[in-house]
Design a protein around this motif. Structure first.
Motif, PDB file in Angstrom:
ATOM      1  N   VAL A 126      55.301  30.686  46.897  1.00  0.00           N
ATOM      2  CA  VAL A 126      55.328  31.584  47.527  1.00  0.00           C
ATOM      3  C   VAL A 126      55.320  32.000  46.553  1.00  0.00           C
ATOM      4  O   VAL A 126      54.397  33.338  46.897  1.00  0.00           O
ATOM      5  N   ASP A 127      56.192  32.880  45.886  1.00  0.00           N
ATOM      6  CA  ASP A 127      55.602  33.759  44.746  1.00  0.00           C
ATOM      7  C   ASP A 127      54.626  34.028  44.103  1.00  0.00           C
ATOM      8  O   ASP A 127      54.400  35.021  43.491  1.00  0.00           O
ATOM      9  N   ASP A 128      54.129  32.952  43.670  1.00  0.00           N
ATOM     10  CA  ASP A 128      52.944  32.562  42.897  1.00  0.00           C
ATOM     11  C   ASP A 128      51.579  33.030  43.823  1.00  0.00           C
ATOM     12  O   ASP A 128      50.840  33.566  43.119  1.00  0.00           O
ATOM     13  N   GLU A 129      51.974  32.730  44.612  1.00  0.00           N
ATOM     14  CA  GLU A 129      50.490  33.518  45.857  1.00  0.00           C
ATOM     15  C   GLU A 129      50.676  35.284  46.264  1.00  0.00           C
ATOM     16  O   GLU A 129      49.972  35.836  46.781  1.00  0.00           O
ATOM     17  N   LYS A 130      52.111  35.667  45.664  1.00  0.00           N
ATOM     18  CA  LYS A 130      51.989  37.205  45.900  1.00  0.00           C
ATOM     19  C   LYS A 130      50.768  36.573  44.801  1.00  0.00           C
ATOM     20  O   LYS A 130      50.783  38.177  45.126  1.00  0.00           O
ATOM     21  N   LYS A 131      51.847  36.871  43.933  1.00  0.00           N
ATOM     22  CA  LYS A 131      51.570  37.740  42.739  1.00  0.00           C
ATOM     23  C   LYS A 131      50.027  37.776  42.433  1.00  0.00           C
ATOM     24  O   LYS A 131      49.288  38.194  41.790  1.00  0.00           O
ATOM     25  N   GLN A 132      49.633  36.124  42.764  1.00  0.00           N
ATOM     26  CA  GLN A 132      47.912  36.175  43.108  1.00  0.00           C
ATOM     27  C   GLN A 132      47.347  36.698  44.159  1.00  0.00           C
ATOM     28  O   GLN A 132      45.989  36.799  44.136  1.00  0.00           O
ATOM     29  N   GLY A 133      48.058  37.587  44.907  1.00  0.00           N
ATOM     30  CA  GLY A 133      47.201  38.344  46.179  1.00  0.00           C
ATOM     31  C   GLY A 133      46.917  37.096  47.511  1.00  0.00           C
ATOM     32  O   GLY A 133      45.565  37.733  47.349  1.00  0.00           O
ATOM     33  N   LEU A 134      46.586  35.811  47.063  1.00  0.00           N
ATOM     34  CA  LEU A 134      46.326  34.615  48.423  1.00  0.00           C
ATOM     35  C   LEU A 134      47.362  34.382  49.129  1.00  0.00           C
ATOM     36  O   LEU A 134      46.449  33.564  49.846  1.00  0.00           O
ATOM     37  N   LEU A 135      48.737  35.520  49.169  1.00  0.00           N
ATOM     38  CA  LEU A 135      49.810  34.519  50.739  1.00  0.00           C
ATOM     39  C   LEU A 135      48.736  34.887  51.833  1.00  0.00           C
ATOM     40  O   LEU A 135      49.161  33.731  52.587  1.00  0.00           O
ATOM     41  N   ASP A 136      48.267  35.826  51.913  1.00  0.00           N
ATOM     42  CA  ASP A 136      47.704  36.212  53.523  1.00  0.00           C
ATOM     43  C   ASP A 136      46.013  35.729  53.247  1.00  0.00           C
ATOM     44  O   ASP A 136      45.407  36.873  53.914  1.00  0.00           O
ATOM     45  N   ASP A 137      46.062  35.202  52.511  1.00  0.00           N
ATOM     46  CA  ASP A 137      44.362  34.794  52.478  1.00  0.00           C
ATOM     47  C   ASP A 137      43.910  33.856  52.587  1.00  0.00           C
ATOM     48  O   ASP A 137      43.572  32.685  51.557  1.00  0.00           O
ATOM     49  N   PRO A 138      43.734  33.095  53.746  1.00  0.00           N
ATOM     50  CA  PRO A 138      43.272  31.910  54.832  1.00  0.00           C
ATOM     51  C   PRO A 138      42.596  31.209  53.868  1.00  0.00           C
ATOM     52  O   PRO A 138      41.820  29.978  53.287  1.00  0.00           O
ATOM     53  N   GLU A 139      41.491  31.947  53.653  1.00  0.00           N
ATOM     54  CA  GLU A 139      39.812  30.997  53.016  1.00  0.00           C
ATOM     55  C   GLU A 139      39.988  30.879  51.553  1.00  0.00           C
ATOM     56  O   GLU A 139      39.366  30.406  50.870  1.00  0.00           O
ATOM     57  N   ASN A 140      41.371  31.434  50.692  1.00  0.00           N
ATOM     58  CA  ASN A 140      41.062  31.418  49.179  1.00  0.00           C
ATOM     59  C   ASN A 140      42.645  30.983  49.235  1.00  0.00           C
ATOM     60  O   ASN A 140      42.762  31.356  47.722  1.00  0.00           O
ATOM     61  N   TYR A 141      43.663  30.038  49.597  1.00  0.00           N
ATOM     62  CA  TYR A 141      44.725  29.693  49.251  1.00  0.00           C
ATOM     63  C   TYR A 141      44.145  28.527  48.107  1.00  0.00           C
ATOM     64  O   TYR A 141      43.750  28.147  47.831  1.00  0.00           O
ATOM     65  N   PRO A 142      45.654  28.770  47.075  1.00  0.00           N
ATOM     66  CA  PRO A 142      45.292  28.011  45.975  1.00  0.00           C
ATOM     67  C   PRO A 142      45.180  26.771  46.427  1.00  0.00           C
ATOM     68  O   PRO A 142      45.974  26.155  47.085  1.00  0.00           O
ATOM     69  N   ARG A 143      44.760  25.968  45.080  1.00  0.00           N
ATOM     70  CA  ARG A 143      44.215  24.364  45.216  1.00  0.00           C
ATOM     71  C   ARG A 143      45.584  24.110  44.279  1.00  0.00           C
ATOM     72  O   ARG A 143      46.020  24.041  43.474  1.00  0.00           O
ATOM     73  N   TYR A 144      46.388  22.874  44.993  1.00  0.00           N
ATOM     74  CA  TYR A 144      47.908  22.136  43.973  1.00  0.00           C
ATOM     75  C   TYR A 144      47.380  20.744  43.760  1.00  0.00           C
ATOM     76  O   TYR A 144      46.880  20.100  44.747  1.00  0.00           O
ATOM     77  N   ALA A 145      48.567  20.371  42.480  1.00  0.00           N
ATOM     78  CA  ALA A 145      47.984  19.120  42.462  1.00  0.00           C
ATOM     79  C   ALA A 145      49.392  18.767  42.047  1.00  0.00           C
ATOM     80  O   ALA A 145      50.451  19.126  41.098  1.00  0.00           O
ATOM     81  N   ILE A 146      50.456  17.351  42.350  1.00  0.00           N
ATOM     82  CA  ILE A 146      50.916  16.643  41.480  1.00  0.00           C
ATOM     83  C   ILE A 146      50.869  15.961  39.704  1.00  0.00           C
ATOM     84  O   ILE A 146      50.014  15.560  39.474  1.00  0.00           O
ATOM     85  N   ASP A 147      51.594  17.158  39.089  1.00  0.00           N
ATOM     86  CA  ASP A 147      51.031  16.325  37.329  1.00  0.00           C
ATOM     87  C   ASP A 147      51.864  14.908  36.860  1.00  0.00           C
ATOM     88  O   ASP A 147      53.421  14.924  36.853  1.00  0.00           O
ATOM     89  N   MET A 148      51.513  14.257  37.181  1.00  0.00           N
ATOM     90  CA  MET A 148      52.342  13.440  37.286  1.00  0.00           C
ATOM     91  C   MET A 148      52.061  12.382  35.320  1.00  0.00           C
ATOM     92  O   MET A 148      51.835  11.097  35.534  1.00  0.00           O
ATOM     93  N   ALA A 149      51.760  13.276  34.881  1.00  0.00           N
ATOM     94  CA  ALA A 149      51.670  12.580  33.041  1.00  0.00           C
ATOM     95  C   ALA A 149      52.511  11.909  32.911  1.00  0.00           C
ATOM     96  O   ALA A 149      52.121  11.621  31.872  1.00  0.00           O
ATOM     97  N   SER A 150      54.212  11.954  33.321  1.00  0.00           N
ATOM     98  CA  SER A 150      55.028  11.355  32.334  1.00  0.00           C
ATOM     99  C   SER A 150      55.049  10.207  32.974  1.00  0.00           C
ATOM    100  O   SER A 150      56.165   9.428  32.888  1.00  0.00           O
TER     101      SER A 150
END
Length: 388
Positions: free
Chosen positions: A171-195
């Protein structure tokens, strides 16, 4: 195994109960041998995990497991043996794949004694794995979880891991990017399984799918690593040489809609990631990543090599042009021959019929001894069709 499981699961249990033979008292004989097995086998004695073995690529192998001393000393007593057989998929580009076999296809030897003909039970699948059940709801209540040990990942066995994600950090990262209240530009997340190595993922009871960390081949010749070429004969190493020596896939999509982010209505929202690791891995290094891109949303990423044509592409264009030009030339020549074709005319009628024209019917009296076959246009006379 593929027939028993109907190819709906990678797992099949083999269970039996046998008496420990006297030959197990000899240390050199304390072995459990699985002949012609594939691809991976996990062995349990009296419901306790003993060892794991795996084969090579798509070839069957002979797995040899050491018999625990505690089991070997139970001479004459009955013990439970459970074998979990796992398939790792089929090798591509192979003939007669429908005839390939997996599982325990050969004999099973315990301290030199063949126990293949004993009473065996088979059961496909793993509980709470093959059905997309809510792992977070059932697993956490029925399983006793232990704190993560720093070196526990070095033991190669099936392991469950549960990880609570820091939703507030998202949530804090989305606020910093200004995307928290922008449903059309919500960030895309992924799980990093390199380990990790190979297994399956769940988030809040939603199945995210399988993961399998495999590295691409290392760079071995003069060709650049960031290069793709599809000309000439097919060869896997020449198709696309990008990210040599790196993981073919390390990021696995995490839908934002599966997350329970803290809000005024639900400030204590929690998110649990469940991981079933089949081989080995360090769950402590699993993390969440956010995708960044220099391209506008909805546009495909440009290829690394840009739009510059390669030598193979130029050669292919020249070959295509040459083939088309040759075909056009042949067509023109054929048309000219058609226009200049030669025909036959009755002798003595040059005034009424021009040379080179075809006659639709023979004039009366030109062939008194010929019989005309209606519909075929052939005359019965000499073999060459001429009339006397």
């Amino acid at each position: 195994q593929i027939d028993v499981t109907d190819d709906r699961t990678d797992y099949l249990w083999y269970r039996t109960r046998v008496k420990v033979p006297k030959s197990c008292l000899t240390k050199s004989e304390r072995k459990l041998v699985l002949e012609d097995a594939g691809d991976v086998a996990f062995v349990y004695f009296d419901e306790k995990f003993s060892e794991m073995k795996h084969g090579r690529h798509d070839q069957l192998a002979t797995f040899t497991f050491d018999l625990p001393d505690k089991i070997a000393k139970k001479t004459g007593e009955a013990v439970d043996i459970a074998i979990l057989s796992q398939t790792m998929g089929m090798a591509h580009n192979q003939q007669h794949m429908e005839a390939y076999g997996r599982g325990l296809l050969g004999s099973v030897l315990l301290c030199g004694h063949n126990i293949t003909q004993g009473q065996w039970l088979m059961r496909p699948g793993l509980e709470d794995v093959d059905d997309d059940a809510a792992v977070a709801d059932s697993g956490s209540k029925s399983v006793t979880w232990h704190p993560y040990a720093a070196r526990s990942h070095e033991q190669k066995t099936l392991r469950w891991y549960t990880i609570e994600l820091d939703a507030q950090a998202l949530v804090d990262d989305e606020k910093k990017q200004g995307l928290l209240d922008d449903p059309e530009n919500y960030p895309r997340y992924a799980i990093d399984m390199a380990s990790m190595t190979k297994g399956q993922l769940w988030i809040n009871g939603h199945h995210l799918g399988r993961y399998w960390l495999r590295r691409a081949p290392e760079k071995k010749d003069y060709k650049p690593c960031q290069w793709c070429g599809y000309g000439g004969w097919f060869w896997p190493d020449n198709v696309c040489r990008q990210h040599c020596g790196e993981y073919s896939q390390r990021y696995y999509h995490l839908p934002r809609s599966y997350l329970q982010l803290p809000s005024k209505a639900n400030p204590q929202a929690r998110n649990f990631l469940y991981v079933l690791e089949e081989l080995e891995g360090d769950a402590e290094d699993i993390s969440v990543a956010r995708r960044i891109s220099t391209q506008p949303r909805g546009h495909h990423d440009r290829p690394i090599h840009g739009s510059r044509p390669t030598l193979w592409a130029l050669f292919a264009h020249v070959c295509v042009f040459a083939v088309l030009a040759g075909a056009a030339g042949l067509a023109v020549a054929a048309y000219k021959r058609y226009k200049a074709r030669e025909g036959y005319v009755p002798i003595g009628e040059h005034d009424s019929t021009t040379a080179g024209a075809n006659t639709d019917a023979a004039p009366a009296g030109s062939a008194p001894n010929a019989n005309v076959n209606e519909g075929t246009g052939n005359t019965e006379g000499n073999r060459d069709g001429n009339t006397e």
